[in-house]
Design an enzyme around this catalytic site. Structure first.
Site, PDB file in Angstrom:
ATOM      1  N   ARG A  46       0.894  -1.262   0.059  1.00 36.16           N
ATOM      2  CA  ARG A  46      -0.087  -0.126   0.000  1.00 36.16           C
ATOM      3  C   ARG A  46       0.657   1.340  -0.033  1.00 36.16           C
ATOM      4  NH1 ARG A  46      -3.001  -2.841   4.155  1.00 36.16           N
ATOM      5  NH2 ARG A  46      -4.588  -3.937   2.904  1.00 36.16           N
ATOM      6  N   ARG A  85      -3.803  21.128 -14.471  1.00 32.32           N
ATOM      7  CA  ARG A  85      -2.985  20.237 -14.743  1.00 32.32           C
ATOM      8  C   ARG A  85      -3.168  19.338 -16.281  1.00 32.32           C
ATOM      9  NH1 ARG A  85       0.297  15.655 -11.181  1.00 32.32           N
ATOM     10  NH2 ARG A  85       1.487  14.719 -12.946  1.00 32.32           N
ATOM     11  N   LYS A  91       2.534  10.884 -11.702  1.00 37.51           N
ATOM     12  CA  LYS A  91       1.587  10.213 -12.390  1.00 37.51           C
ATOM     13  C   LYS A  91       2.681   9.052 -12.958  1.00 37.51           C
ATOM     14  CE  LYS A  91      -1.519  13.204 -14.863  1.00 37.51           C
ATOM     15  NZ  LYS A  91      -1.946  13.457 -16.328  1.00 37.51           N
ATOM     16  N   GLU A  93       8.112  17.342 -25.540  1.00 35.90           N
ATOM     17  CA  GLU A  93       7.443  17.785 -24.267  1.00 35.90           C
ATOM     18  C   GLU A  93       7.904  19.202 -23.762  1.00 35.90           C
ATOM     19  OE1 GLU A  93       4.832  16.301 -22.810  1.00 35.90           O
ATOM     20  OE2 GLU A  93       5.107  14.132 -23.529  1.00 35.90           O
ATOM     21  N   HIS A 105       6.487   7.964 -27.562  1.00 31.56           N
ATOM     22  CA  HIS A 105       5.331   8.690 -27.053  1.00 31.56           C
ATOM     23  C   HIS A 105       5.652  10.411 -27.456  1.00 31.56           C
ATOM     24  CE1 HIS A 105       2.538  10.635 -24.214  1.00 31.56           C
ATOM     25  NE2 HIS A 105       3.658  11.208 -23.596  1.00 31.56           N
ATOM     26  N   HIS A 150      -2.049  10.014 -27.784  1.00 29.67           N
ATOM     27  CA  HIS A 150      -2.408   8.811 -27.500  1.00 29.67           C
ATOM     28  C   HIS A 150      -3.279   7.793 -28.310  1.00 29.67           C
ATOM     29  CE1 HIS A 150      -2.175   9.835 -22.885  1.00 29.67           C
ATOM     30  NE2 HIS A 150      -0.814   9.815 -23.339  1.00 29.67           N
ATOM     31  N   GLU A 163      -5.017  16.639 -11.085  1.00 35.32           N
ATOM     32  CA  GLU A 163      -5.621  17.031 -12.318  1.00 35.32           C
ATOM     33  C   GLU A 163      -7.079  17.365 -12.292  1.00 35.32           C
ATOM     34  OE1 GLU A 163      -3.758  15.168 -15.745  1.00 35.32           O
ATOM     35  OE2 GLU A 163      -5.725  15.213 -16.929  1.00 35.32           O
ATOM     36  N   ASN A 218      -1.448  18.119 -21.052  1.00 32.79           N
ATOM     37  CA  ASN A 218      -1.794  16.961 -21.989  1.00 32.79           C
ATOM     38  C   ASN A 218      -1.933  17.497 -23.584  1.00 32.79           C
ATOM     39  OD1 ASN A 218      -1.770  14.495 -20.344  1.00 32.79           O
ATOM     40  ND2 ASN A 218      -3.620  15.751 -19.225  1.00 32.79           N
ATOM     41  N   HIS A 260      -1.704  15.365 -26.473  1.00 37.30           N
ATOM     42  CA  HIS A 260      -1.800  13.762 -25.835  1.00 37.30           C
ATOM     43  C   HIS A 260      -2.956  13.218 -26.244  1.00 37.30           C
ATOM     44  CE1 HIS A 260       1.662  15.481 -23.860  1.00 37.30           C
ATOM     45  NE2 HIS A 260       1.939  14.242 -23.247  1.00 37.30           N
ATOM     46  N   LYS A 275       6.725  22.575 -15.188  1.00 38.84           N
ATOM     47  CA  LYS A 275       5.741  21.437 -14.757  1.00 38.84           C
ATOM     48  C   LYS A 275       5.472  21.516 -13.068  1.00 38.84           C
ATOM     49  CE  LYS A 275       4.606  16.801 -15.087  1.00 38.84           C
ATOM     50  NZ  LYS A 275       4.682  15.593 -15.767  1.00 38.84           N
TER      51      LYS A 275
END
Lengths: 369, 369
Positions: free
Chosen positions: A127, A247, A149, A191, A271, A258, A243, A251, A254, A233
């Site tokens: 955990r 935030r 993330k 990026e 990517h 994606h 997010e 993206n 993206h 960032k």
């Protein structure tokens, strides 16, 4: 941002209360115990890396770990296609076989795939245990290693399974870029350009003129690009860790990107390459909505191309291929398609009012060019 | 705690700032929309249950979901042996196939296994979505549905992979206990007894006299036992959400119990059965350290036996079988074995100074009895 001799502070901070952490940026950090020791939770340390990075940097990193620690290493296969649950399970197996407890620390040595998987493994092992990001690709240094993330891909969507889990520290040794393949350098630059587009027109202009030096691995220019990217960032993550709002601007490109990655099969396009083409799509859609003019579109096109990135989606991808994938995007809420677009260069927004017919027609036209 | 007609408030709260949530306890709550609607994050709802519970309560629960929601259901196989990653992956597959986004809500309808898996699925789907606990076993009602511990088992240890992820609400319909097999009722009573042992000697005394009524499913007695158990758990979780300190006390009997479960193969002993035997081991070890006297040990033995729980470990398990499993316990830090023991009845402590030789000798003697 036109004088690149100005030095930014070398230890940025991501400000998240008790979970705040530093980002150390510079040459020769990898073997320095002072950069790692303060961030270890206890004596048990597992360094996780991949077959491409291990021969280059694993020993150098281990030289920065004090005697008296119980250090294990795990070398995984390389590539976006390995960013799956099955690989994360190998990390958990290794931790359990080593008898590692809740006070262990994982160190992610590698690119974004390693960082995302090791972060997720740390988030869920017993955990939640400590981890440190040691990114060795430009993309990981400017983006994925900062902000917590973590996760893996699912056959139906990228990064669909994961957690927000912050590292204890990010250690960016800029020397590692000397061994980065040019294609991966370009992917990282995507990026970097993104930060200029969404938040800093001055940085975008600096990138425009500095791109050749960046691609030639000019150390000072790269350090500055990394510092400014991480600073933007860190600022955005501190404002909106999970997010709920701003935030999402990170993206840009993206959602389209994606869709390209998933459609082509993970790892076929890098990517950053998919994000490069996706950013140009976002720029052109923004122009369709009347927010950018033709000169600005052409300028973005030149910048993205000068980074060595693709400007078009794969020829075989039609509007329906995009839309089917885009409907699963994590940013969507209920039935609205949310996109990150540009009000102007340096000023991004979340937009969920693009008429579906326009979006479909735009993608179709873009893909057929 | 000797007058069980006294009513406690029926909506307890787990106080965790922005993540606070209510625990509703009572008969007939399952089909009541007022108990679910306020806690849904959006229109998309997936009810996850198992083959044992679905025929009994799935329709009743769905009657409590308003028209206009997009409701899906997923019925998983039953049993602790299914508490694995492979099963959690089925939940993610179903969510992605349904196109569910970050504003979806999962509802866990079932016992502790369903609750732990659905909570973990919610924690990691798109880096975290809402979920509601609707526990239908006594064990889940008094323990696992409250407090946000989620996860799955690994062949090398129970609950080794998971997350802290709090539900939006816990809905305990005491009517569901009418269909609970007696063996599972006993398993739940183990956790109820635990609360008395660690924090409330008065409650322990009440349980001692009320046990026959609890085993006869007396509704008032069960409601009271659930309320007091949840109140103690809520209080401890609010103090220490991620188990840095006092929350570890909730693991009384669990270190020994987990070793039994893992050694026998998950599902052979019920979790509560293993905890029952494990609590007796903790009680007797506490007596060896001079903290409890022979009368108190005998009293605990009677209470645990009266709940229908085992008092001894499996005959084939030796000290080494225990110790090998116990070394992996999540509470251990570095090389010290941490155990929850009793300073007196109603007062537990974390203890990491049991001499290894004494511990080994004690377990060996206990196992051979």
């Amino acid at each position: 941002m036109s004088d690149d001799s100005a030095t930014l502070p070398r230890a940025l901070e991501v400000s998240l209360g008790e979970r705040s952490y530093p980002i150390h940026i510079g040459p020769g950090l990898l073997g320095d115990p002072a950069r790692l020791t303060p961030f270890l939770a206890g004596r048990q340390v597992m360094v996780v890396t991949n077959t491409a990075v291990a021969p280059l940097y694993l020993e150098r990193l281990k030289a920065g770990l004090d005697d008296g620690l119980e250090v294990r290493e795990l070398v995984l296969p390389d590539g976006e296609a390995t960013k799956t649950f099955a690989t994360v399970e190998r990390i958990w197996d290794a931790l359990l076989e080593a008898g590692f407890n809740r006070r262990c620390t994982l160190i992610a040595l590698g690119g974004g795939v390693i960082g995302d998987m090791v972060g997720f493994a740390a988030a869920c092992y017993q955990r939640g245990v400590a981890f440190i990001q040691v990114p060795t690709t430009l993309l990981a240094q400017v983006d994925s290693s900062v902000g917590g993330k973590t996760g893996v891909n699912h056959p139906l969507g990228k990064n669909m399974i994961g957690a927000f889990w912050q590292p204890r520290a990010v250690l960016i040794d800029t020397d590692t870029l000397s061994t980065l393949p040019p294609r991966e350098l370009s992917a990282g630059l995507a990026e970097v350009i993104k930060y200029g587009l969404i938040r800093d027109a001055g940085f975008l202009a600096w990138l425009e003129e500095t791109m050749p030096r960046l691609r030639d691995l000019d150390a000072a220019a790269l350090t500055r690009a990394i510092e400014r990217s991480c600073a933007i960032k860190a600022e955005i993550v501190a404002e909106d860790e999970t997010e709920q709002g701003v935030r999402a601007l990170l993206n840009l490109g993206h959602t389209f990107g994606h869709a390209i990655e998933a459609h082509q099969g993970y790892g076929v396009w890098l990517h950053g390459e998919a994000v490069g083409a996706g950013m140009q799509m976002a720029v052109e859609l923004s122009a369709r909505l009347g927010w950018l003019d033709a000169d600005e579109v052409a300028r973005c096109r030149r910048i993205i191309a000068s980074a060595g990135l693709p400007l078009a989606a794969p020829a075989a991808m039609g509007a329906d291929d995009f839309l089917a994938r885009m409907r699963l995007d994590k940013k969507n809420l209920d039935s609205r398609m949310r996109l990150i677009l540009l009000r102007s260069l340096g000023d991004a927004c979340v937009h969920d009012e693009t008429p579906p017919a326009l979006l479909s027609e735009f993608i179709g036209a873009f893909a057929r060019r």
